[in-house]
Design a protein around this motif. Sequence first.
Motif, mmCIF file in Angstrom:
data_model
loop_
_atom_site.group_PDB
_atom_site.id
_atom_site.type_symbol
_atom_site.label_atom_id
_atom_site.label_comp_id
_atom_site.label_asym_id
_atom_site.label_seq_id
_atom_site.Cartn_x
_atom_site.Cartn_y
_atom_site.Cartn_z
ATOM 1 N N ARG A 180 0.756 -1.240 -0.334
ATOM 2 C CA ARG A 180 -0.120 0.428 0.165
ATOM 3 C C ARG A 180 0.950 1.157 -0.254
ATOM 4 N NH1 ARG A 180 -3.898 -1.584 5.496
ATOM 5 N NH2 ARG A 180 -5.010 -3.031 4.596
ATOM 6 N N ALA A 181 0.769 2.200 -0.272
ATOM 7 C CA ALA A 181 1.453 3.600 -0.450
ATOM 8 C C ALA A 181 0.133 5.045 -0.589
ATOM 9 C CB ALA A 181 2.482 3.617 -1.527
ATOM 10 N N ASP A 182 0.426 5.828 0.339
ATOM 11 C CA ASP A 182 -0.453 7.323 -0.254
ATOM 12 C C ASP A 182 -0.301 7.836 -1.210
ATOM 13 O OD1 ASP A 182 -1.735 6.332 2.354
ATOM 14 O OD2 ASP A 182 -0.280 7.786 3.572
ATOM 15 N N ILE A 183 -0.738 8.076 -2.066
ATOM 16 C CA ILE A 183 -0.428 8.998 -2.907
ATOM 17 C C ILE A 183 -1.240 10.489 -3.397
ATOM 18 C CG2 ILE A 183 -0.053 9.076 -5.489
ATOM 19 C CD1 ILE A 183 1.683 6.785 -4.295
ATOM 20 N N PRO A 184 -0.774 11.535 -3.359
ATOM 21 C CA PRO A 184 -1.676 12.757 -3.360
ATOM 22 C C PRO A 184 -1.714 12.874 -5.332
ATOM 23 C CG PRO A 184 0.166 13.002 -2.542
ATOM 24 C CD PRO A 184 1.183 12.341 -3.027
ATOM 25 N N VAL A 185 -3.615 12.864 -5.193
ATOM 26 C CA VAL A 185 -4.383 12.393 -6.566
ATOM 27 C C VAL A 185 -5.448 14.144 -6.410
ATOM 28 C CG1 VAL A 185 -3.262 9.978 -6.885
ATOM 29 C CG2 VAL A 185 -5.319 10.510 -5.485
ATOM 30 N N GLU A 186 -5.430 13.460 -7.511
ATOM 31 C CA GLU A 186 -6.624 13.918 -8.442
ATOM 32 C C GLU A 186 -7.406 13.575 -9.428
ATOM 33 O OE1 GLU A 186 -6.557 17.956 -10.372
ATOM 34 O OE2 GLU A 186 -4.793 17.574 -11.260
ATOM 35 N N HIS A 193 -4.477 10.508 -11.084
ATOM 36 C CA HIS A 193 -3.463 10.808 -11.247
ATOM 37 C C HIS A 193 -2.551 11.641 -10.097
ATOM 38 C CE1 HIS A 193 -3.088 10.585 -15.549
ATOM 39 N NE2 HIS A 193 -4.551 10.645 -15.618
ATOM 40 N N PHE A 194 -1.582 11.964 -9.864
ATOM 41 C CA PHE A 194 -0.434 12.578 -9.358
ATOM 42 C C PHE A 194 -0.533 13.621 -9.288
ATOM 43 C CE2 PHE A 194 3.264 14.774 -8.424
ATOM 44 C CZ PHE A 194 3.539 14.870 -7.054
ATOM 45 N N LYS A 195 -1.557 14.829 -8.035
ATOM 46 C CA LYS A 195 -1.235 16.455 -8.113
ATOM 47 C C LYS A 195 -0.624 16.628 -6.610
ATOM 48 C CE LYS A 195 -4.369 20.393 -8.056
ATOM 49 N NZ LYS A 195 -6.092 20.619 -7.957
ATOM 50 N N PRO A 196 0.708 17.704 -7.075
ATOM 51 C CA PRO A 196 1.338 18.286 -6.207
ATOM 52 C C PRO A 196 0.590 18.535 -4.799
ATOM 53 C CG PRO A 196 3.011 18.233 -7.589
ATOM 54 C CD PRO A 196 1.605 17.731 -8.630
ATOM 55 N N GLY A 197 1.278 18.569 -3.778
ATOM 56 C CA GLY A 197 0.470 19.089 -2.697
ATOM 57 C C GLY A 197 -1.203 18.788 -2.906
ATOM 58 N N MET A 249 5.922 11.822 -9.916
ATOM 59 C CA MET A 249 4.868 11.212 -8.605
ATOM 60 C C MET A 249 5.287 11.167 -7.725
ATOM 61 S SD MET A 249 2.558 9.131 -7.877
ATOM 62 C CE MET A 249 1.900 8.448 -10.132
ATOM 63 N N VAL A 250 4.774 11.163 -6.446
ATOM 64 C CA VAL A 250 5.092 10.986 -4.997
ATOM 65 C C VAL A 250 4.828 9.731 -4.442
ATOM 66 C CG1 VAL A 250 5.266 12.232 -3.315
ATOM 67 C CG2 VAL A 250 5.837 13.351 -5.367
ATOM 68 N N VAL A 251 5.814 8.854 -3.843
ATOM 69 C CA VAL A 251 5.307 7.696 -3.242
ATOM 70 C C VAL A 251 5.403 8.134 -1.663
ATOM 71 C CG1 VAL A 251 4.730 5.208 -2.949
ATOM 72 C CG2 VAL A 251 5.116 6.564 -5.482
ATOM 73 N N ASP A 294 16.197 20.680 -2.332
ATOM 74 C CA ASP A 294 15.140 21.238 -2.647
ATOM 75 C C ASP A 294 14.068 21.917 -3.897
ATOM 76 O OD1 ASP A 294 15.395 21.954 0.639
ATOM 77 O OD2 ASP A 294 16.602 23.708 0.437
ATOM 78 N N THR A 295 15.125 21.055 -4.542
ATOM 79 C CA THR A 295 13.864 21.810 -5.644
ATOM 80 C C THR A 295 13.644 21.026 -6.318
ATOM 81 O OG1 THR A 295 16.375 21.028 -6.844
ATOM 82 C CG2 THR A 295 15.748 22.818 -6.879
ATOM 83 N N ILE A 296 13.601 19.259 -6.061
ATOM 84 C CA ILE A 296 13.153 18.165 -5.918
ATOM 85 C C ILE A 296 11.361 18.013 -5.020
ATOM 86 C CG2 ILE A 296 12.793 15.620 -6.303
ATOM 87 C CD1 ILE A 296 14.948 17.068 -8.188
ATOM 88 N N LYS A 297 12.143 18.595 -3.766
ATOM 89 C CA LYS A 297 10.998 18.782 -3.092
ATOM 90 C C LYS A 297 9.811 19.199 -3.328
ATOM 91 C CE LYS A 297 13.272 19.070 1.217
ATOM 92 N NZ LYS A 297 13.507 19.145 2.044
ATOM 93 N N SER A 298 10.409 20.799 -3.578
ATOM 94 C CA SER A 298 8.900 21.664 -4.596
ATOM 95 C C SER A 298 8.819 20.784 -5.668
ATOM 96 C CB SER A 298 9.866 22.855 -4.779
ATOM 97 O OG SER A 298 9.104 23.876 -5.560
ATOM 98 N N GLY A 299 8.826 20.768 -6.379
ATOM 99 C CA GLY A 299 8.303 20.124 -7.630
ATOM 100 C C GLY A 299 7.237 19.199 -7.432
ATOM 101 N N ALA A 300 7.357 18.063 -5.900
ATOM 102 C CA ALA A 300 6.973 16.953 -5.441
ATOM 103 C C ALA A 300 6.004 17.964 -4.526
ATOM 104 C CB ALA A 300 7.836 16.301 -4.891
#
Length: 302
Positions: A180-186, A193-197, A249-251, A294-300
Motif C-alpha cells: 500500500r502507499a499514499d499518493i497525492p492524487v486528483e 493522477h498524481f497532483k502535487p500537494g 509522481m510521489v509515493v 529542495d528543488t525536487i521537494k518543491s516539484g513534488a
Amino acid sequence: MKDISSTFIILCLMHKTAAFLILTLSSLSADEQGGWKTLLNPELSHWDIFMGVPHTSVEGLPEGTPQFEDVRKGTPIGLNKDPKNVFQMQKEGDEDLLYITGEIYAGIVTKESFENYHLSLQFKWGEKRWKPRLNAKRNSGLLYHSVGDYTDFWKVWMTCLECEIMEGDTGDFIGLGRVRADIPVELIGEKYHFKPGAWPMIIAYEKGIQVGRAWKSVDTEKPNGEWNTVEIYCLGNTNIHLVNGTVNMVVLDPTVNQGKGWQPLTSGKIQLQSEGAELWYKDIKIRPITEIPDTIKSGAGL
C-alpha cells in the motif's frame, strides 16, 4: 636553522599530500566523485536473473520446458537461467548497454538491497513486441523496494513498488503484491493522477482497498528510439519519480504485508522487467542520500 628546515620539510610534505589528493581525485570518474555506484558492467556482476513463464509462442527453448498461454499461472524457468538470452550486455562506443529482448516475462534483480538512495538510469525502446503483449503498449518497469520471493507476483516478480516504464505512462505508480502507499492524487475521468500537494489516498494492488495504480501528473517521455532518463529519490517513507528531470509522481508511507501485518517498506532490491517489448538500458547508477534536494521537494509539492 633546525626550525627553518623542519618547516620546509613539513611544507614539502603538505604540498606532496595535496598534489597526491588532486591526482587521486582527477583519476576518479565524475560518477565516483559524486558518490555514484555504477550497477552495469559487462559481467552483470551486480545482478541475478529470474526467468518467468514462457508463452506458448516462444520458440527455441530447451526440450521439455513448460510453456503456457497464461504466463501468470504457469511454471517459471527459474533463477539465473536465461536460455533465450533475454538479458544481454552490448557495447555502444565506450558505453555498456543492457539489452532486454522482452520475449519472456522476467526480471533482472540486484543482488544487494538498498535504502535511502538516488537511482538514475536511461532507457530507449526498440521495435519488437511479443505475445501476450504483441499489440499492447511497449512495457517494462523499474521495480524498487523489492522484497519477498521471486515468484510473488505473476510467478516472476518480487513484491515491490513500481515506477512504470511504459509508452506514454512512464513514471506511473503500481504496487506489485501486498503493498500500500499514499499518493497525492486528483480524479480525472476514471483515473487517479498524481497532483502535487493534493490530499493523499491509498493506492494498493489488493482489491477493495482503492485502486492499484496512480497515473503520472505530466508526460515528459521522449519519442520512441530516443534515450529517456528516469530517476527515483527514496528517503525514509518518501519516494519521488522523475522522468527527464521532471517530477511526475510521489509515493508516501509505503507498507507491505508479508503475513506479519502491515510494516513500513523503505528498502529492498531493484528489479528491471522484461515484459513483452525490447528496449535498452544504460548508465544505471545509485548513490546514498541523507536528504532530498529542495528543488525536487518543491516539484513534488512537499
